[in-house]
Design an enzyme around this catalytic site. Structure first.
Site, PDB file in Angstrom:
ATOM      1  N   VAL A  95      -0.094   2.623   4.384  1.00  0.00           N
ATOM      2  CA  VAL A  95       0.503   3.013   3.094  1.00  0.00           C
ATOM      3  C   VAL A  95      -0.493   2.938   1.941  1.00  0.00           C
ATOM      4  O   VAL A  95      -0.202   3.434   0.849  1.00  0.00           O
ATOM      5  CB  VAL A  95       1.754   2.163   2.764  1.00  0.00           C
TER       6      VAL A  95
ATOM      7  N   SER B  43      10.240  -9.490  -4.260  1.00  0.00           N
ATOM      8  CA  SER B  43      10.270 -10.868  -3.750  1.00  0.00           C
ATOM      9  C   SER B  43      10.687 -11.810  -4.863  1.00  0.00           C
ATOM     10  O   SER B  43      10.532 -11.487  -6.047  1.00  0.00           O
ATOM     11  CB  SER B  43       8.867 -11.259  -3.269  1.00  0.00           C
TER      12      SER B  43
ATOM     13  N   TYR C 104      -0.532 -11.804  -4.627  1.00  0.00           N
ATOM     14  CA  TYR C 104       0.765 -11.402  -4.072  1.00  0.00           C
ATOM     15  C   TYR C 104       1.837 -11.442  -5.165  1.00  0.00           C
ATOM     16  O   TYR C 104       2.628 -10.507  -5.315  1.00  0.00           O
ATOM     17  CB  TYR C 104       1.123 -12.340  -2.913  1.00  0.00           C
TER      18      TYR C 104
ATOM     19  N   ALA D 131       1.411 -11.200  -8.381  1.00  0.00           N
ATOM     20  CA  ALA D 131       1.144 -10.129  -9.352  1.00  0.00           C
ATOM     21  C   ALA D 131       1.649  -8.798  -8.800  1.00  0.00           C
ATOM     22  O   ALA D 131       2.275  -8.002  -9.518  1.00  0.00           O
ATOM     23  CB  ALA D 131      -0.353 -10.056  -9.649  1.00  0.00           C
TER      24      ALA D 131
ATOM     25  N   LYS E 281       4.032  -8.286  -6.539  1.00  0.00           N
ATOM     26  CA  LYS E 281       5.495  -8.246  -6.433  1.00  0.00           C
ATOM     27  C   LYS E 281       6.145  -8.135  -7.816  1.00  0.00           C
ATOM     28  O   LYS E 281       7.190  -7.480  -7.957  1.00  0.00           O
ATOM     29  CB  LYS E 281       6.012  -9.480  -5.679  1.00  0.00           C
TER      30      LYS E 281
END
Ligand code: NAD
Length: 254
Positions: free
Chosen positions: A63, A141, A154, A156, A158
């Site tokens: 992706v 999240s 992670y 930042a 989400k």
């Protein structure tokens, strides 16, 4: 069946919540494109769906590569002729302290968890506009709501997913395309396999419900957001976290 005749793409569908979402979508009558960087894992999910007599296709996609997300949409249209639902679920987590994050760690977290959602949405929206309807569901999240230790990139990414969800919903206003997010808490998936066996981690105890979540409990929310039942919901999110965000006070605390 709540998703009869719908065609859905689920990224990261080879594992964890993505697999559970693919299974629940199939159970509700959708044809499912299981898109994953791990083709064997995607194929395993598809075998599970076909055993349920569902229509399903595995597609290998990274992706973070825009051209591959465009090809994912093309392969979906070739196989099933339309795309009604995109679940941007593919993700990964880098657990280390702030100063130990390398430049590569930072870019990898932003690319997989945020840019991937953006690329996949750009790939499917032209077709959804032609159809006059569509649903884009972004996996965010609880880490998009609060600072959590040792996962700065992670968190930042989400947090960015929640901003992307709101802004994209605005850009697609009046077009019949709903953009929503799901913020899971601590769910029993391979992403958490190390923590699940770590005696020092008591994430269940931090919830109101008192336990970890199961992947299918996230999938049930995804079914609702993918279905026509949620046509009046856009730009917002469902938190599937057992009350984690409100529940971290302990009995006896002042
Ligand atoms: N497990 C949790 O407690 C939890 C909590 C909150 C949010 N989330 C989020 O939910 C989503 C699913 O998490 P999970 O726990 O099921 O994870 P998982 O590790 O079980 O599965 C992730 C899947 O994404 C795929 N993937 C990774 N990078 C990819 C890429 N570049 N292109 C395509 N596919 C790729 C992997 O191959 C894997 O199949 C993720 O976005 C994650 O950040 C998980």
């Amino acid at each position: 069946m709540r998703l009869a005749d719908k065609v859905a793409i689920v990224t990261g569908g080879g594992s964890g919540m993505g697999r559970a979402i693919a299974v629940e979508f199939a159970r509700q009558g959708a044809a499912v494109v299981v898109a994953d960087i791990n083709y064997d894992a995607a194929s395993d999910t598809v075998a599970q769906l076909k055993a349920m007599s569902a229509r399903a296709l595995p597609v290998k996609v990274d992706v973070t590569k825009r051209a591959e997300t465009q090809s994912l949409c093309e392969q979906t249209l070739e196989a099933f002729g339309r795309v009604d639902v995109l679940v941007n679920n593919a993700g990964a987590r880098c657990l280390k302290s702030f100063l130990d994050h390398t430049e590569e760690d930072w870019h990898r977290m932003i690319d997989i968890n945020l840019t991937g959602h953006f690329f996949c949405a750009q790939a499917v929206v032209p077709q959804m506009l032609k159809q006059g309807k569509g649903k884009i569901i972004n996996l965010a999240s609880i880490a998009g709501h609060v600072g959590r230790p040792d996962r700065v990139a992670y968190c930042a990414a989400k947090t960015g997913v929640l901003g992307l969800t709101r802004a994209l919903a605005m850009d697609l206003r009046g077009k019949g395309i709903c953009v929503t997010a799901i913020s899971p808490g601590s769910i029993e998936t391979p992403m958490n396999s190390a923590a699940a066996t770590d005696a020092n981690v008591d994430w269940g105890g931090e919830t109101v419900v008192g336990r970890w979540g199961r992947p299918e409990e996230v999938a049930y929310a995804a079914v609702f957001l993918a279905s026509d039942e949620s046509d009046y919901i856009t730009g917002s999110e469902i938190e599937v976290e057992g009350g984690w965000l409100i529940g971290r006070a302990r009995d006896g605390e002042l």
